[in-house]
Design an enzyme around this catalytic site. Structure first.
Site, PDB file in Angstrom:
ATOM      1  N   SER A  50      26.665 -11.690 -54.152  1.00 46.62           N
ATOM      2  CA  SER A  50      27.805 -12.147 -53.355  1.00 46.62           C
ATOM      3  C   SER A  50      28.608 -13.141 -54.187  1.00 46.62           C
ATOM      4  O   SER A  50      28.129 -13.619 -55.229  1.00 46.62           O
ATOM      5  CB  SER A  50      27.308 -12.827 -52.081  1.00 46.62           C
ATOM      6  OG  SER A  50      26.652 -14.043 -52.421  1.00 46.62           O
ATOM      7  N   ASP A  82      28.874  -7.830 -53.684  1.00 49.36           N
ATOM      8  CA  ASP A  82      28.778  -7.751 -52.224  1.00 49.36           C
ATOM      9  C   ASP A  82      29.937  -8.553 -51.608  1.00 49.36           C
ATOM     10  O   ASP A  82      30.144  -9.715 -51.966  1.00 49.36           O
ATOM     11  CB  ASP A  82      27.416  -8.349 -51.815  1.00 49.36           C
ATOM     12  CG  ASP A  82      27.073  -8.107 -50.365  1.00 49.36           C
ATOM     13  OD1 ASP A  82      27.528  -7.099 -49.802  1.00 49.36           O
ATOM     14  OD2 ASP A  82      26.324  -8.936 -49.794  1.00 49.36           O
ATOM     15  N   ASP A 104      36.016  -5.990 -49.388  1.00 51.57           N
ATOM     16  CA  ASP A 104      35.889  -6.109 -47.943  1.00 51.57           C
ATOM     17  C   ASP A 104      37.220  -6.576 -47.360  1.00 51.57           C
ATOM     18  O   ASP A 104      37.508  -7.765 -47.269  1.00 51.57           O
ATOM     19  CB  ASP A 104      34.765  -7.098 -47.612  1.00 51.57           C
ATOM     20  CG  ASP A 104      34.575  -7.263 -46.112  1.00 51.57           C
ATOM     21  OD1 ASP A 104      35.361  -6.663 -45.343  1.00 51.57           O
ATOM     22  OD2 ASP A 104      33.647  -7.983 -45.709  1.00 51.57           O
ATOM     23  N   GLU A 134      35.354  -1.271 -46.414  1.00 51.61           N
ATOM     24  CA  GLU A 134      34.798  -1.529 -45.073  1.00 51.61           C
ATOM     25  C   GLU A 134      35.848  -1.345 -43.991  1.00 51.61           C
ATOM     26  O   GLU A 134      36.986  -1.801 -44.105  1.00 51.61           O
ATOM     27  CB  GLU A 134      34.203  -2.948 -44.987  1.00 51.61           C
ATOM     28  CG  GLU A 134      33.674  -3.258 -43.580  1.00 51.61           C
ATOM     29  CD  GLU A 134      32.687  -4.428 -43.493  1.00 51.61           C
ATOM     30  OE1 GLU A 134      32.055  -4.761 -44.511  1.00 51.61           O
ATOM     31  OE2 GLU A 134      32.568  -4.997 -42.412  1.00 51.61           O
ATOM     32  N   HIS A 180      25.355  -9.904 -39.708  1.00 53.56           N
ATOM     33  CA  HIS A 180      24.764 -10.693 -40.789  1.00 53.56           C
ATOM     34  C   HIS A 180      23.916 -11.845 -40.246  1.00 53.56           C
ATOM     35  O   HIS A 180      24.200 -12.375 -39.180  1.00 53.56           O
ATOM     36  CB  HIS A 180      25.871 -11.263 -41.686  1.00 53.56           C
ATOM     37  CG  HIS A 180      26.571 -10.203 -42.484  1.00 53.56           C
ATOM     38  ND1 HIS A 180      27.881  -9.857 -42.267  1.00 53.56           N
ATOM     39  CD2 HIS A 180      26.130  -9.418 -43.490  1.00 53.56           C
ATOM     40  CE1 HIS A 180      28.221  -8.895 -43.113  1.00 53.56           C
ATOM     41  NE2 HIS A 180      27.181  -8.603 -43.870  1.00 53.56           N
ATOM     42  N   ASN A 256      21.822  -2.707 -46.526  1.00 54.70           N
ATOM     43  CA  ASN A 256      21.885  -4.055 -47.129  1.00 54.70           C
ATOM     44  C   ASN A 256      20.885  -5.021 -46.502  1.00 54.70           C
ATOM     45  O   ASN A 256      20.858  -5.191 -45.276  1.00 54.70           O
ATOM     46  CB  ASN A 256      23.276  -4.650 -46.897  1.00 54.70           C
ATOM     47  CG  ASN A 256      24.327  -4.065 -47.808  1.00 54.70           C
ATOM     48  OD1 ASN A 256      24.096  -3.040 -48.454  1.00 54.70           O
ATOM     49  ND2 ASN A 256      25.474  -4.706 -47.865  1.00 54.70           N
ATOM     50  N   ILE A 257      20.118  -5.667 -47.359  1.00 55.49           N
ATOM     51  CA  ILE A 257      19.095  -6.601 -46.878  1.00 55.49           C
ATOM     52  C   ILE A 257      19.164  -7.902 -47.669  1.00 55.49           C
ATOM     53  O   ILE A 257      19.028  -7.910 -48.892  1.00 55.49           O
ATOM     54  CB  ILE A 257      17.690  -5.966 -47.019  1.00 55.49           C
ATOM     55  CG1 ILE A 257      17.600  -4.724 -46.113  1.00 55.49           C
ATOM     56  CG2 ILE A 257      16.593  -6.979 -46.680  1.00 55.49           C
ATOM     57  CD1 ILE A 257      16.307  -3.953 -46.212  1.00 55.49           C
ATOM     58  N   ASP A 258      19.406  -8.983 -46.966  1.00 53.70           N
ATOM     59  CA  ASP A 258      19.388 -10.308 -47.587  1.00 53.70           C
ATOM     60  C   ASP A 258      18.527 -11.275 -46.766  1.00 53.70           C
ATOM     61  O   ASP A 258      17.604 -11.902 -47.284  1.00 53.70           O
ATOM     62  CB  ASP A 258      20.822 -10.851 -47.721  1.00 53.70           C
ATOM     63  CG  ASP A 258      20.850 -12.154 -48.501  1.00 53.70           C
ATOM     64  OD1 ASP A 258      19.796 -12.564 -49.036  1.00 53.70           O
ATOM     65  OD2 ASP A 258      21.918 -12.789 -48.582  1.00 53.70           O
TER      66      ASP A 258
HETATM   67  P1  13P Z   1      21.346  -9.342 -43.475  1.00 58.85           P
HETATM   68  O1  13P Z   1      21.852 -10.706 -43.168  1.00 58.85           O
HETATM   69  O2  13P Z   1      20.974  -8.594 -42.243  1.00 58.85           O
HETATM   70  O3  13P Z   1      20.224  -9.344 -44.477  1.00 58.85           O
HETATM   71  O4  13P Z   1      22.550  -8.504 -44.149  1.00 58.85           O
HETATM   72  C1  13P Z   1      22.817  -8.623 -45.518  1.00 58.85           C
HETATM   73  C2  13P Z   1      24.108  -7.977 -45.903  1.00 58.85           C
HETATM   74  O5  13P Z   1      24.720  -7.231 -45.180  1.00 58.85           O
HETATM   75  C3  13P Z   1      24.625  -8.286 -47.247  1.00 58.85           C
HETATM   76  O6  13P Z   1      25.876  -7.744 -47.458  1.00 58.85           O
HETATM   77  O1  G3H Z   2      26.405 -10.547 -46.291  1.00 59.73           O
HETATM   78  C1  G3H Z   2      26.147 -11.617 -46.819  1.00 59.73           C
HETATM   79  C2  G3H Z   2      24.945 -11.796 -47.667  1.00 59.73           C
HETATM   80  O2  G3H Z   2      23.838 -12.145 -46.870  1.00 59.73           O
HETATM   81  C3  G3H Z   2      25.209 -12.779 -48.751  1.00 59.73           C
HETATM   82  O3  G3H Z   2      25.183 -14.074 -48.273  1.00 59.73           O
HETATM   83  O4  G3H Z   2      27.335 -14.950 -49.147  1.00 59.73           O
HETATM   84  O5  G3H Z   2      25.503 -16.516 -48.406  1.00 59.73           O
HETATM   85  O6  G3H Z   2      25.265 -15.195 -50.522  1.00 59.73           O
HETATM   86  P1  G3H Z   2      25.877 -15.281 -49.125  1.00 59.73           P
HETATM   87 ZN    ZN Z   3      27.126  -7.639 -45.698  1.00 60.60          ZN
END
Ligand code: 13P
Ligand code: G3H
Ligand code: ZN
Length: 311
Positions: A50, A82, A104, A134, A180, A256-258
């Site tokens: 990101s 991202d 985005d 998106e 998110h 997507n998984i964060d």
């Molecule tokens: P989560 O917050 O559900 O992990 O989503 C991450 C995401 O969409 C990153 O772009």
């Molecule tokens: O969609 C967002 C991701 O979880 C990235 O989060 O922008 O805080 O790094 P961030």
């Molecule tokens: Zn996202």
């Protein structure tokens, strides 16, 4: 093996009825945990950065860490921006070696979104890079943007063909009820996704790869580890894994998984310090954190995404 784009991996995923995991990376231990799981399972992978991650860790450090992962694993890995929000940010990542970017434009009007996305696609395609666009707007927090539930909106299926045709994007992120962060549904609320919207998009764009953001399941084990060890997370509810399996078998090729990575890391470190309050060597607590990231990612690849053995 050099970085790959997502073209080939999405084509195979679409045809094979599985999805590629796209995991957010911010430091070495996160990259190692994810890529070690992928290596053991022979899984293709998207590592995504990101703008906040890029500010935190620095573009060069992150790309060099990913280069090391490529060298160590020999896996097909795409390096993806991202939630790029400007042409300049996307250009900087393309010029700096990323193989995929997301622009985005979902907070703009339909026409503005098309204009901005088209501009990024033209530059990206001239430089061998692919683009995710998106349509629709997810709720939740990403970087410094906080989208309230009222401002979130589902993707309108009747817009997708025109958006894809006029922009030339390679994949499309859609909003069907994921969001998110760790708090995706209110306590007591039954998690629901609009599979009818996904089905209609799939019908209108046959063979076209769809992306699901906000797809963490908010693994309860890690939330528990945080709260049992001095944390105070209010009730957190994520996307049930059977819904992700269903999406992966449909047109969704990238998930997507964060947040799940954050919870695994933080839960483990909290537990470590509760058990060893006098320790202070970062390697001691980062090692089990990396191991739990690896276990969580391996579980997702094998039991949710279905991308194991597909590299
Ligand atoms: P989560 O917050 O559900 O992990 O989503 C991450 C995401 O969409 C990153 O772009
Ligand atoms: O969609 C967002 C991701 O979880 C990235 O989060 O922008 O805080 O790094 P961030
Ligand atoms: Zn996202």
């Amino acid at each position: 093996m050099p970085l790959v784009t997502t073209t080939e991996m999405f084509k195979k995923a679409y045809e094979g009825g599985y999805a590629i995991g796209a995991f957010n990376v911010n430091n070495m231990e996160i990259i190692q945990g994810i890529t070690e799981a992928a290596q053991e399972l022979n899984a293709p992978l998207v590592l995504q950065v990101s703008s906040g991650a890029r500010k935190y860790a620095n573009h060069t450090y992150l790309t060099k860490l990913v280069e090391a992962a490529l060298q160590e694993t020999g896996l097909p890995i795409a390096l993806h921006l991202d939630h790029g929000d400007t042409f300049e940010l996307c250009k900087s990542c393309i010029d700096g070696g990323f193989s995929s970017v997301m622009i985005d434009g979902s907070h703009h009007s339909f026409e503005e979104n098309i204009k901005l996305t088209r501009q990024v696609v033209e530059y990206a395609h001239d430089h061998g890079c692919v683009v995710e666009g998106e349509l629709g707007r997810l709720a939740g927090v990403e970087d410094d943007v906080d989208v309230s539930e009222e401002d979130a909106s589902y993707t309108r299926p009747e817009e997708v063909e025109e958006f894809v045709a006029r922009t030339g994007v390679d994949s499309l992120a859609i909003a069907i009820g994921t969001s998110h962060g760790a708090f995706k549904f209110k306590p007591g609320q039954k998690p629901e996704l609009r599979f009818d919207i996904l089905e209609e998009i799939e019908r209108r764009l046959p063979g076209f790869p769809i992306v699901l953001h906000g797809a963490s399941s908010v693994v309860p084990e890690y939330v528990k580890m945080i709260n049992e060890n001095g944390g105070a997370m209010p009730d957190a509810i994520g996307i049930p894994e059977d819904m992700l399996r269903k999406a992966a078998a449909m047109a969704v090729c990238k998930i997507n998984i964060d947040s799940d990575l954050r919870l695994a890391m933080t839960g483990t470190i909290r537990k470590y310090f509760a058990d060893h309050p006098d320790h202070f060597d970062p390697r001691q607590y980062l090692k089990p954190a990396r191991e739990n990231i690896k276990l969580m990612v391996a579980h997702k690849m094998k039991h949710v995404l279905g991308c194991d053995g597909k590299a």
